[in-house]
Design an enzyme around this catalytic site. Structure first.
Site, PDB file in Angstrom:
ATOM      1  N   CYS A   6      -4.190 -56.944  16.563  1.00 15.93           N
ATOM      2  CA  CYS A   6      -3.442 -57.775  15.628  1.00 15.93           C
ATOM      3  C   CYS A   6      -1.957 -57.456  15.662  1.00 15.93           C
ATOM      4  O   CYS A   6      -1.508 -56.568  16.374  1.00 15.93           O
ATOM      5  CB  CYS A   6      -3.983 -57.557  14.212  1.00 15.93           C
ATOM      6  SG  CYS A   6      -5.756 -57.751  14.068  1.00 15.93           S
ATOM      7  N   GLY A  34      -2.423 -62.189  18.098  1.00 13.86           N
ATOM      8  CA  GLY A  34      -3.508 -62.724  17.280  1.00 13.86           C
ATOM      9  C   GLY A  34      -3.377 -64.213  17.083  1.00 13.86           C
ATOM     10  O   GLY A  34      -2.348 -64.690  16.608  1.00 13.86           O
ATOM     11  N   ASN A 107      -3.496 -53.252  11.548  1.00 13.34           N
ATOM     12  CA  ASN A 107      -3.801 -53.457  12.959  1.00 13.34           C
ATOM     13  C   ASN A 107      -4.587 -52.251  13.431  1.00 13.34           C
ATOM     14  O   ASN A 107      -4.079 -51.130  13.382  1.00 13.34           O
ATOM     15  CB  ASN A 107      -2.514 -53.609  13.779  1.00 13.34           C
ATOM     16  CG  ASN A 107      -2.780 -53.594  15.280  1.00 13.34           C
ATOM     17  OD1 ASN A 107      -3.866 -53.950  15.741  1.00 13.34           O
ATOM     18  ND2 ASN A 107      -1.788 -53.182  16.050  1.00 13.34           N
ATOM     19  N   GLY A 108      -5.827 -52.457  13.867  1.00 11.81           N
ATOM     20  CA  GLY A 108      -6.596 -51.337  14.371  1.00 11.81           C
ATOM     21  C   GLY A 108      -8.036 -51.363  13.932  1.00 11.81           C
ATOM     22  O   GLY A 108      -8.527 -52.337  13.350  1.00 11.81           O
ATOM     23  N   TYR A 250      -1.186 -54.902  29.031  1.00 13.33           N
ATOM     24  CA  TYR A 250      -1.510 -56.284  28.650  1.00 13.33           C
ATOM     25  C   TYR A 250      -0.961 -56.745  27.312  1.00 13.33           C
ATOM     26  O   TYR A 250      -0.317 -57.780  27.225  1.00 13.33           O
ATOM     27  CB  TYR A 250      -3.035 -56.460  28.638  1.00 13.33           C
ATOM     28  CG  TYR A 250      -3.477 -57.861  28.271  1.00 13.33           C
ATOM     29  CD1 TYR A 250      -3.506 -58.878  29.226  1.00 13.33           C
ATOM     30  CD2 TYR A 250      -3.858 -58.180  26.969  1.00 13.33           C
ATOM     31  CE1 TYR A 250      -3.903 -60.162  28.893  1.00 13.33           C
ATOM     32  CE2 TYR A 250      -4.256 -59.461  26.629  1.00 13.33           C
ATOM     33  CZ  TYR A 250      -4.285 -60.454  27.595  1.00 13.33           C
ATOM     34  OH  TYR A 250      -4.662 -61.719  27.262  1.00 13.33           O
ATOM     35  N   CYS A 439      -3.462 -42.892  25.663  1.00 12.54           N
ATOM     36  CA  CYS A 439      -4.919 -42.937  25.685  1.00 12.54           C
ATOM     37  C   CYS A 439      -5.377 -43.808  26.842  1.00 12.54           C
ATOM     38  O   CYS A 439      -5.010 -44.984  26.926  1.00 12.54           O
ATOM     39  CB  CYS A 439      -5.446 -43.505  24.368  1.00 12.54           C
ATOM     40  SG  CYS A 439      -7.239 -43.749  24.354  1.00 12.54           S
TER      41      CYS A 439
END
Length: 455
Positions: A6, A34, A107-108, A250, A439
Site C-alpha cells: 500500500c 495500490g 502499509n504492511g 519493482y 531483506c
C-alpha cells in the site's frame, strides 16, 4: 495471510491551511502502490471529515467531495488489490473512543496478527474486518487508557507487533508516523513552508513541491503537533535493518529515493550486473513496460547492445502483478501491451523484466514478441528466482504457485517459450549496494526476524 503493498501519506500545516489537495496529489503519485481503494481523512480540531471508497484516486475523489475535507491535519491511503477471502477494508480507518478520535493508515502485514486479535477478542473487542490496521488501532486505544499520551500508547503497541509496517496515526491534535524496527516498508518525511508531510515514497513530495527532509528511521516514531516536531528513537538500532529489496526491484517509482538511495540508479546498476551474470548475443534489448525498462537500459549500457522500445503500453490498464487470478492476468497482458514490430521484426531480442512469479505473464510476453516477428527471445530477469513466499506484505504467493519451486531454470525456460533464460544472482545485490541492510527472504528464505515458513 493477507498480502498487500500500500501507500500512506500524512500532512500537518502549522499555518492552519487545508491539507486535502496535497494529500490528493500525493496519493495520485502513490497510485502504483495500490489500485483497489483509497481514502483521505482530515481534521480541523472540530471534527473529522472522510472520503474513501473502492477504486482509483481519480474515481473516488471528486471536486465536490474534496471540498468537504477541511482541516490542517490529514491522512491518506491507497490499498493494493488484496487476495484471498479476507478483506483489509478501505483505509484510513477512523474510530472514536474514550480519549477522542483516532485515524490510522498502515502499509504492511503484522505477522502475529492472529495472536494479537485473539487476545483482543477475548477482552471483548469487536472487529468489523480482517484489517491489520483495525487491529493495531484497537491495541492503541487500549494502551492509551493506560498511558499519558497517544505517542506513548503507540510506542507501547509497536513493541508487541511483529512483521512489517509503516503507520501514520492521527489523534485529535497530533500526527504521528512510525516504522517497524527492521524498516521493511519505506517511509519519509518532507516539508514545504510550514507544512510537514509523511509519505511512502519521496516522489509524492516532488509532486507537491515539498523537499525531502529525511527517512523515518527503522524503529523511529515522529510526532508533529502544535509544539513542533518530536522524534522518539528508543527503538532505533535494536535490530539490524532489513528494508524490502523488492522496493528497488519493482514496487517503488524510479523517481523515488528510499533510505537515501535512488531507485532509478539502483535499477540501472542491477541491469549492468544482470548482463555480467547472464550475457546474451542479440540485436536489441527491450524492457517490459514499466517494470523492466531501467534494468534493460542498464543491460544495454553494459553490453553495448542497442536498446529499443519493443513493447507499446496501454497506460489505461493497471499492473498485471496486482490482478487477483491467472485468468485476469492473462486478460490484462493481452490488452496492456503490444509488440512494436518495426523494432523487433527479424531480430534476436533480449527481453528484460523484474521477476518471474508464476510464469504466466512471461509466457504471454514472449509469445507476443515472437508473434511480432522476433527470431529469438532471450529472457533476462533482474532478480533471483522466487522460492519463498513473503509474510511481510509483498504479493509473493504460496510456494506451490512459484515457478522456481515447481521447476528448475531449464524447465521454466521451456514453459515460457524463451530461447534462453537468465536470472540475477543474489550476490549481485551486494555489488550495487543492496546487500547488508536489505531483506532478500523471498529469494533465500533468510527471514530477518526469524519467521519460519508455515508459521
Amino acid at each position: 495471510m493477507i498480502h498487500e503493498e500500500c501507500g500512506v501519506m500524512g500532512a500537518y500545516d502549522f499555518d492552519g491551511g487545508d491539507v486535502v489537495m496535497d494529500l490528493y496529489h500525493g496519493l495520485y503519485t502513490l497510485q502504483h502502490r495500490g489500485q483497489e481503494s483509497c481514502g483521505i481523512v482530515t481534521n480541523n480540531y472540530v471534527g473529522l471529515y472522510t472520503v474513501k471508497g473502492k477504486g482509483l484516486v481519480n474515481e473516488v475523489f471528486t471536486k465536490d467531495n474534496l471540498a468537504t475535507l477541511k482541516g490542517k491535519i490529514g491522512v491518506g491511503h491507497v490499498l493494493y488489490g488484496y487476495t484471498g477471502e479476507q478483506s483489509d477494508g478501505v483505509q484510513p480507518i477512523v474510530s472514536r473512543y474514550c480519549k477522542g478520535s483516532m485515524t490510522i493508515a498502515l502499509n504492511g502485514t503484522i505477522t502475529n496478527y492472529n495472536e494479537l486479535r485473539s487476545e483482543l477478542e477475548h477482552r471483548g473487542a469487536i472487529f468489523q474486518s480482517a484489517s491489520h490496521a483495525e487491529m493495531v488501532m484497537n491495541m492503541v486505544a487500549v494502551a492509551r487508557t493506560k498511558t499519558h499520551s497517544a505517542e506513548e500508547a503507540l510506542l507501547t503497541v509497536v513493541k508487541r507487533l511483529k512483521g512489517a509496517f509503516s503507520i501514520i496515526l492521527m489523534s485529535p491534535k497530533k500526527l504521528m508516523a512510525v516504522r517497524d524496527p527492521y524498516g521493511f516498508k519505506p517511509l519519509s518525511m518532507g516539508k514545504r513552508g510550514n507544512t510537514y508531510f509523511f509519505a511512502s515514497e519521496t516522489a509524492a513530495f516532488d509532486v507537491i513541491r515539498a523537499e525531502t527532509l529525511c527517512d523515518v528511521k527503522p524503529g523511529e516514531l515522529i510526532k508533529i503537533d502544535d509544539d513542533g516536531v518530536t522524534r522518539f528513537d528508543a527503538n532505533v538500532g535494536k535490530v539490524k535493518p532489513a528494508q524490502c529489496i523488492f522496493e528497488y526491484v519493482y514496487f517503488a517509482r524510479p523517481d523515488s529515493f528510499i533510505d537515501g538511495k535512488s531507485v532509478y540508479r539502483a535499477r540501472i546498476d542491477i541491469g549492468r550486473e544482470l548482463f555480467k551474470a547472464s550475457p546474451a548475443e542479440a540485436d536489441v534489448v527491450i524492457g517490459v513496460p514499466s517494470s523492466g525498462l531501467h534494468f534493460a537500459l542498464g543491460y544495454s549500457y553494459e553490453s553495448g547492445i542497442m536498446y529499443a522500445d519493443g513493447l507499446v503500453k496501454n497506460s489505461y490498464v493497471g499492473r498485471t502483478f496486482i490482478k487477483g487470478t491467472d485468468e485476469l492476468r492473462r486478460e490484462a497482458v493481452s490488452i496492456k501491451l503490444n509488440a512494436l514490430r518495426g523494432a523487433i521484426e527479424g531480430k534476436d531480442v533480449v527481453l528484460v523484466d523484474d521477476s518471474i512469479v508464476r510464469g504466466t505473464t512471461s509466457a504471454n510476453l514472449i509469445k507476443l514478441i515472437k508473434d511480432g516477428g522476433a527470431k529469438k527471445v532471450h529472457m533476462r530477469i533482474a532478480s533471483p528466482p522466487f522460492v519463498y513466499s513473503c509474510p511481510y506484505g509483498s504479493d509473493i504467493p504460496d510456494r506451490k504457485h512459484l515457478a522456481a519451486v515447481r521447476m528448475d531454470i531449464e524447465g521454466i525456460r521451456k514453459s515460457i517459450g524463451a530461447d534462453s533464460l537468465g536470472y540475477l544472482p543474489v550476490e549481485a545485490f551486494n555489488k550495487v549496494g543492496l546487500g547488508e541492510r536489505y531483506c532478500d527472504a523471498c529469494f533465500t528464505g533468510n527471514y530477518p526476524d526469524g519467521y519460519t515458513v508455515g508459521e
